[in-house]
Design a protein around this motif. Structure first.
Motif, PDB file in Angstrom:
ATOM      1  N   GLU A 158       0.798  -1.112  -0.046  1.00 42.98           N
ATOM      2  CA  GLU A 158       0.031  -0.113   0.034  1.00 42.98           C
ATOM      3  C   GLU A 158       0.905   1.193  -0.133  1.00 42.98           C
ATOM      4  OE1 GLU A 158      -2.729   3.397   1.928  1.00 42.98           O
ATOM      5  OE2 GLU A 158      -0.692   2.383   2.419  1.00 42.98           O
ATOM      6  N   GLY A 159       1.794   1.383   0.738  1.00 46.04           N
ATOM      7  CA  GLY A 159       2.609   2.250   0.972  1.00 46.04           C
ATOM      8  C   GLY A 159       3.639   2.678  -0.316  1.00 46.04           C
ATOM      9  N   THR A 219       3.116   1.617  -3.356  1.00 50.61           N
ATOM     10  CA  THR A 219       2.407   1.967  -4.717  1.00 50.61           C
ATOM     11  C   THR A 219       1.686   3.428  -4.241  1.00 50.61           C
ATOM     12  OG1 THR A 219       0.281   0.760  -3.804  1.00 50.61           O
ATOM     13  CG2 THR A 219       1.777  -0.326  -5.194  1.00 50.61           C
ATOM     14  N   THR A 220       1.417   3.754  -3.239  1.00 49.81           N
ATOM     15  CA  THR A 220       0.845   4.966  -2.946  1.00 49.81           C
ATOM     16  C   THR A 220       1.593   5.965  -2.830  1.00 49.81           C
ATOM     17  OG1 THR A 220      -0.833   3.962  -1.823  1.00 49.81           O
ATOM     18  CG2 THR A 220      -0.675   6.391  -1.471  1.00 49.81           C
ATOM     19  N   GLU A 221       2.658   5.932  -2.074  1.00 49.62           N
ATOM     20  CA  GLU A 221       3.801   7.135  -1.943  1.00 49.62           C
ATOM     21  C   GLU A 221       4.749   7.069  -2.851  1.00 49.62           C
ATOM     22  OE1 GLU A 221       5.456   6.218   2.202  1.00 49.62           O
ATOM     23  OE2 GLU A 221       3.176   6.017   2.903  1.00 49.62           O
ATOM     24  N   VAL A 222       5.047   6.098  -3.611  1.00 50.41           N
ATOM     25  CA  VAL A 222       6.048   6.453  -4.860  1.00 50.41           C
ATOM     26  C   VAL A 222       5.303   6.121  -6.172  1.00 50.41           C
ATOM     27  CG1 VAL A 222       8.069   5.088  -5.981  1.00 50.41           C
ATOM     28  CG2 VAL A 222       8.027   5.166  -3.533  1.00 50.41           C
ATOM     29  N   GLY A 223       4.323   5.188  -5.925  1.00 51.13           N
ATOM     30  CA  GLY A 223       3.705   4.961  -7.371  1.00 51.13           C
ATOM     31  C   GLY A 223       4.459   4.211  -8.332  1.00 51.13           C
ATOM     32  N   PRO A 224       4.104   4.590  -9.870  1.00 50.10           N
ATOM     33  CA  PRO A 224       4.920   3.923 -10.815  1.00 50.10           C
ATOM     34  C   PRO A 224       6.353   4.114 -10.547  1.00 50.10           C
ATOM     35  CG  PRO A 224       3.365   5.351 -11.594  1.00 50.10           C
ATOM     36  CD  PRO A 224       3.374   5.560 -10.309  1.00 50.10           C
ATOM     37  N   GLU A 273      13.366   8.864 -12.074  1.00 52.21           N
ATOM     38  CA  GLU A 273      13.434   9.463 -10.723  1.00 52.21           C
ATOM     39  C   GLU A 273      12.562   8.844  -9.561  1.00 52.21           C
ATOM     40  OE1 GLU A 273      11.250  11.840  -7.666  1.00 52.21           O
ATOM     41  OE2 GLU A 273      10.333  11.242  -9.437  1.00 52.21           O
ATOM     42  N   ARG A 305      13.469   7.083  -5.956  1.00 53.72           N
ATOM     43  CA  ARG A 305      12.816   7.182  -4.719  1.00 53.72           C
ATOM     44  C   ARG A 305      12.248   5.824  -4.068  1.00 53.72           C
ATOM     45  NH1 ARG A 305       7.703   9.477  -5.800  1.00 53.72           N
ATOM     46  NH2 ARG A 305       8.007   9.800  -7.977  1.00 53.72           N
ATOM     47  N   LEU A 357       3.169   2.496 -16.536  1.00 55.44           N
ATOM     48  CA  LEU A 357       1.844   2.757 -16.581  1.00 55.44           C
ATOM     49  C   LEU A 357       0.849   2.587 -15.302  1.00 55.44           C
ATOM     50  CD1 LEU A 357       1.514   0.896 -20.058  1.00 55.44           C
ATOM     51  CD2 LEU A 357       1.989   3.268 -19.853  1.00 55.44           C
ATOM     52  N   THR A 373       0.761   1.171 -11.129  1.00 57.61           N
ATOM     53  CA  THR A 373       1.770   1.709 -10.095  1.00 57.61           C
ATOM     54  C   THR A 373       2.543   0.478  -9.458  1.00 57.61           C
ATOM     55  OG1 THR A 373      -0.270   1.135  -8.367  1.00 57.61           O
ATOM     56  CG2 THR A 373      -0.078   3.559  -9.207  1.00 57.61           C
ATOM     57  N   THR A 433      -2.800  -1.807 -10.230  1.00 54.69           N
ATOM     58  CA  THR A 433      -3.133  -0.959  -9.082  1.00 54.69           C
ATOM     59  C   THR A 433      -3.348  -1.732  -7.705  1.00 54.69           C
ATOM     60  OG1 THR A 433      -5.278  -0.252  -9.888  1.00 54.69           O
ATOM     61  CG2 THR A 433      -3.664   1.095 -10.525  1.00 54.69           C
ATOM     62  N   LEU A 434      -3.380  -0.982  -6.672  1.00 51.51           N
ATOM     63  CA  LEU A 434      -3.552  -1.650  -5.459  1.00 51.51           C
ATOM     64  C   LEU A 434      -4.866  -2.403  -5.422  1.00 51.51           C
ATOM     65  CD1 LEU A 434      -2.224  -2.015  -2.447  1.00 51.51           C
ATOM     66  CD2 LEU A 434      -3.581  -0.191  -1.907  1.00 51.51           C
TER      67      LEU A 434
END
Lengths: 476, 476
Positions: free
Chosen positions: A59-60, A62-67, A73, A77, A290, A292, A434-435
């Motif tokens: 969850e963290g 895919t949410t806080e970093v994402g793809p 960059e 991260r 494309l 996360t 996605t999550l």
């Protein structure tokens, strides 16, 4: 997950079984697992089913970093995020190892039918594709073989379109051909003289979310813009082509741009008596750009992390160390797995056994291992503790994951915890990874299985057959 | 399908029932349908189930024309396509009637989270939204009421985000609130001082294909960029906002641009003895631009065309004429339906009854009509022939479709053939509204039902209550 995981797995199963069969039976005593360890594993399994470390991790991430496309960059991260999270979760030792690779970028992409039926088509560039602007007539082929069969130059000035429908299968077997259409299609198109390559996405869904994934161009060929259409767009193009000559405008802005360095992120829960020997579990940290990267492969890293965390908080740690590796850049060529192999290949014996999660977050339904005869009883003991999770012992099926593949090719013993991938290729490599596609209960079942496997192996009396020696170099 | 179809339907059912109850019972004899007509209707029903006219129509329209946003070049192509197809199908008379409306265009759209969790978000501008570039902090609201409750100006410089989850329902009832969030959210956001409006798509899927649809801005307010996020993107934004201040960059290039003229396309299969009286069936020809308008509403037009074609090729035509109307620009304000009403309102008695298909291609499960008491027996006769199709007679539920709504508000009798819309809002107004979402068998069941309804009504002895008189003006 990348190109030929399944095929690679099958090839290695056979190859390694053969190799082990040829090994001198002698010297090594039978590997066994103590009754107390079995009992602790059963308790661990039940605790793991109720733990949400893995869910919170994915969850963290895919949410806080994402793809987190390798070399981007966001990838940098992700490395920092994972390192910090490993530390926060109480891993005893956390470090990174550099992985350098060519950097590919996607900037923009679009396509449209031109002429009387003018309309947009949804597509995405294949990883490794050059950019370019092309407008040409489309020639459709039902499969890879039919494109490969056309005479050289016969598609001069045309766009080659392979309209192959990948088959849905629990074990993801359809991806063998699906990924070949992606990997070998562009080169076949170039040989035929085509100016661009289109394919029906290697996927099993019917949504307008095309599936990307790495492709390659054979040595000596000049790459052409290569992209995958969403399934409904492939349907549409096929219908239009069947009606008469159909011209398509494709515009891709993407391509290779120098090199980048990312990192394998490694964390250890130290063993109590043989800390220098490790059981390796992991997944890959990078994702396509494309989605996360939830099922591919945030889930895999999360499962390994969740399992290690459970083992790390046991009253008594196993004898050996649990090492979690979040591999860098799996998607574009197993770069993290290769780098790990290159750095650690001299320590193959210290790697007791390894297992990798890179097939989503579906429930595990089967277990296998490369264990030689003298460790088969221990493998059976592990299988017995896995059984209540709905996991069958299938000694002839499954193989190592992609990133441990290079090392497995150099003698690393592996375990395989095979997941139900029935829906995996609905989302794989699409914006829809996605999550929300992860079922927390199925994820917890995975964690329980990895925890049981890693703990029991790490506490076994004896080894699982890791030893130096070229077996078969894994395919790419 | 547009804003408040369901609500409108419910309101009208009540209003019209009341109106009919108040009408003088006298004068009109009981409407009945002859036994031979019933028998022919039964044969027609079975033939229609095996006919593929509707499938070919929607396949052709969605393939050869594709998306057809009202007022676009493709919309003009759709008009020509439909006119030619009506003629080719043997309609006795085919003509068009102009419909003029404001023209809205979508050119490009993008959004991203900025800052530490930088990543793209998938969204689509709401129809009617102005363009604009905005970067601001997002404030989340769980529903429309909570945004409407904040003090004026309290969101100055912020982006308002309504994260309302529309409910799945067979009758599409969840769209009532879903579409209000879309229709009324932007004005509420403006009153609160927001610089942009975001909403979770009014849909029931979990794909990164956002749902567009018309919105409006209350008189005297300055419109702000307004867009819908894909469901996974709304999830993501909610998670980020829960973690702390989250800034989003939104860039929309879209807006109103003068007026355009499109056309209602009308075709008739002439009746054998009362050709000047018509039974009207139809759907709308325009679509949103993201998908190819297969379920919304290529299917609806195709169903009406298929039914008319079946009736047109009967050995003996019904007494009255079957008129098919492919309405222009339903999506942006029932423009085609209003224009039809304006032009034909003086002929309400000549319109025996009307039914419109604009809820996808799911199976019809219920039938209703506004028939007054003296025509209830005929309605029951129709219901009896529909019953073997799995269609229940539900005299208190359902109402006219959106485009016949304006005319129904002026006394037009209507029939309602209610479709199973359980999956409709997975695809509605998204890029995923494509041909593959239509089940040809379910489509044929619709054709059979419309054919039965239109034929039996057109051959009835007596009327169904159409007569001049303001009932309740339909809501927009």
């Amino acid at each position: 997950m990348r190109l030929t995981t399944t095929l690679l797995a099958l090839a290695l199963t056979t190859a390694l079984s053969a190799a082990h069969a040829q090994a001198p039976v002698a010297a090594t005593a039978t590997t066994r697992i103590a009754p107390a360890t079995v009992q602790h594993a059963e308790q661990l399994r039940e605790r793991a089913l109720a733990d949400d470390t893995a869910w919170k991790f994915v969850e963290g991430l895919t949410t806080e970093v994402g793809p987190r496309l390798a070399g981007s960059e966001a990838d940098a991260r992700a490395v920092k995020w994972a390192e910090a999270k490993f530390k926060a979760l109480g891993f005893d030792k956390v470090w990174t190892e550099p992985v350098t690779f060519p950097k590919w970028e996607r900037r923009s992409e679009s396509a449209s039918v031109v002429g009387a039926s003018s309309q947009k088509l949804t597509l995405t560039a294949l990883g490794g594709s050059p950019g370019g602007k092309v407008e040409a007539e489309v020639v459709r082929f039902p499969d890879l073989a039919s494109l490969q069969a056309v005479p050289a130059g016969s598609l001069a000035g045309k766009i080659a379109f392979i309209d192959y429908r990948m088959e849905r299968a629990k074990d993801g077997g359809g991806y063998g051909m699906g990924s070949r259409v992606r990997g070998a299609g562009p080169s076949a198109a170039i040989r035929a003289g085509a100016v661009a390559y289109l394919m029906r996405s290697a996927g099993t869904d019917s949504h307008r979310n095309p599936h990307t994934g790495i492709t390659r161009f054979d040595e000596g060929l000049t790459p052409i813009p290569s992209a995958a259409l969403g399934a409904p767009d492939a349907d549409q193009l096929a219908r239009l082509v069947a009606r008469g000559p159909t011209r398509v405008h494709v515009e891709l802005d993407c391509g290779w741009d120098g090199t980048a360095t990312s990192y394998n992120v490694i964390g250890e829960m130290r063993g109590r008596s043989k800390p220098d020997e490790v059981v390796l579990i992991g997944g890959h940290l990078d994702s396509w750009d494309l989605g996360t990267g939830a099922i591919d492969d945030g889930a895999g890293v999360a499962i390994a992390v969740g399992a290690a965390k459970m083992i790390g908080t046991m009253k008594q740690r196993p004898a050996r160390t649990i090492r979690v590796v979040a591999f860098a850049n799996e998607e574009q060529g197993l770069h993290g797995g290769r780098a790990y192999n290159d750095k650690h290949v001299g320590d193959v014996r210290k790697h007791l056994i390894a297992a990798e999660s890179d097939f989503g977050a579906g429930r595990i339904y089967a277990f296998n291992t490369s264990a030689p005869d003298y460790a088969k009883a221990a493998a059976q003991q592990i299988a017995d503790v896995l059984a209540p999770l709905g996991i069958a012992y299938t000694p002839t099926e499954g193989g190592p994951g992609p990133d441990i593949g290079p090392f497995a090719g150099n003698g690393l013993a592996w375990g395989a915890l095979r997941q139900d991938g029935t829906d995996y290729f609905d989302y794989h490599h699409t914006p829809d990874d996605t999550l929300d596609k992860i079922d927390p209960k199925a994820l917890a079942q995975n964690v329980a299985a990895y925890a049981v496997f890693a703990y029991m192996a790490a506490d076994a009396d004896g080894d699982f057959g890791s030893k130096p020696g070229k077996v078969v170099p894994p395919k790419e």
